[in-house]
Design an enzyme around this catalytic site. Structure first.
Site, short mmCIF file in Angstrom:
data_model
loop_
_atom_site.label_atom_id
_atom_site.label_comp_id
_atom_site.label_asym_id
_atom_site.label_seq_id
_atom_site.Cartn_x
_atom_site.Cartn_y
_atom_site.Cartn_z
CD GLU A 91 8.80 9.97 98.72
OE1 GLU A 91 9.35 11.01 98.72
OE2 GLU A 91 8.62 9.11 99.58
CB CYS A 325 14.57 12.01 99.54
SG CYS A 325 14.47 10.98 98.21
#
Length: 356
Positions: A91, A325
């Site tokens: 990510e 996250c």
């Protein structure tokens, strides 16, 4: 891929150092490798062997990382799920105010008990060119003037590749050195290597508590460095570089948000050259941890600030798109059931959203 492999491929088709530098700068701007400048077209600058040989190298660089999906959040951030050449995913996050958060590993070995990334363990390292590719992708979308190594992974566990990427971003990538932020749980190698680098980044340290016993439980595979010793090493680096330390504290309701913890944090951090970022936990239904309510978060920030500790509230960007996250990758890899993700209460206290 590491940066040296890219440069060697260019040298193999006849590129000299001046050509490699120009190609570097173009790629890190998100431009084609053969991009010209305002004053000089590429065909007037690159030798024929370079012009003829760039296409396969460009294709290889393009394959390093590609955007699999992107998710726009109300706070102005844009979360990118990035697929690497071998199908693994990481990510990246385009942050408000021209920032970018990048990943340095697929997964993570530290195993922080409150982190989705750590639940899958460490799958592999990212090469320095793969790390830089996240900047190249992001700059195709919007300007980036700050890069923080706070995405998936522990940068200290991939130190050579991360330092290579930082050097590249701080030179050909045109990112100011204090706008490169290296985040770590507390690996001693960081304090040995960073002062020796040509590009010295700012430093963010994951503190989370003042209690050594609690920190060992929250970060079970982190080095056993006492919080007071960690702050001392951080303070020395901050004074040497002139960049204030960012201390990260993920707020977990009923775990590390007590008045006793806040008083200990004041004793530990008051007068230090740094800022304490308190990050309310990004809750998942059924998880062992929960996020303190907005009123409690505001109370903590005010108490710390009023007692001499510069404190900011930093929400994990993109929470309204369930993008804390590791969550995007976890859903894409079917590691979690997306129906379990609980969206944050929209009624957040004013002035508490945002991240640098």
């Amino acid at each position: 891929m590491r940066i040296q492999e890219f440069h060697q491929a260019l040298a193999d088709i006849g590129a000299r150092s001046c050509h490699i530098g120009r190609i570097n700068r173009a790629w890190l701007k998100g431009q084609p490798l053969d991009a010209g400048t305002r004053h000089q077209k590429s065909e007037d600058y690159f030798p024929l062997s370079v012009r003829d040989g760039l296409a396969p190298i460009a294709a290889r660089m393009e394959g390093l990382a590609r955007i699999r999906s992107q998710h726009t959040a109300a706070d102005g951030s844009l979360r990118l799920l990035v697929e690497l050449n071998d199908g693994q995913m990481v990510e990246s996050v385009l942050l408000p105010r021209d920032g970018l958060c990048v990943s340095s590993q697929v997964g993570c070995a530290v195993g922080c008990t409150f982190c989705m990334t750590g639940k899958s363990g460490l799958l592999r390292q990212l090469g320095s060119a793969e790390i830089a590719a996240q900047l190249a992708l992001a700059r195709r979308i919007r300007p980036v003037k700050k890069v923080v190594f706070m995405g998936m992974g522990e940068p200290a566990h991939n130190l050579d590749n991360v330092l290579e990427a930082i050097d590249w971003l701080g030179t050909d990538g045109n990112i100011g050195h204090k706008n490169l932020v290296f985040s770590t749980v507390d690996d001693p190698r960081v304090f040995e290597r960073l002062p020796q680098q040509r590009v010295k980044p700012a430093l963010a340290l994951s503190l989370h508590t003042t209690r050594a016993d609690l920190r060992e439980r929250l970060l079970p595979r982190a080095p056993r460095i006492a919080p007071a010793e960690l702050v001392e090493m951080g303070e020395a680096y901050a004074r040497a570089t002139g960049y204030p330390i960012q201390y990260q504290w993920t707020l977990l309701a009923g775990v590390n948000d007590s008045r006793e913890e806040m008083e200990a944090a004041i004793r530990l951090l008051k007068g230090m050259y740094g800022v304490l970022n308190i990050i309310p936990y990004n809750s998942v239904d059924g998880d062992a941890f929960q996020r303190p309510d907005a009123g409690r978060v505001a109370e903590i920030r005010r108490y710390l600030h009023d007692n001499g500790v510069l404190t900011k509230v930093r929400d994990s960007a993109g929470q309204d798109v369930d993008g804390g996250c590791g969550q995007l990758r976890a859903r894409a890899a079917h590691l979690i059931d997306s129906s379990r993700l609980r969206r944050r209460d929209a009624a957040q206290a004013p002035g508490q959203a945002g991240t640098d």
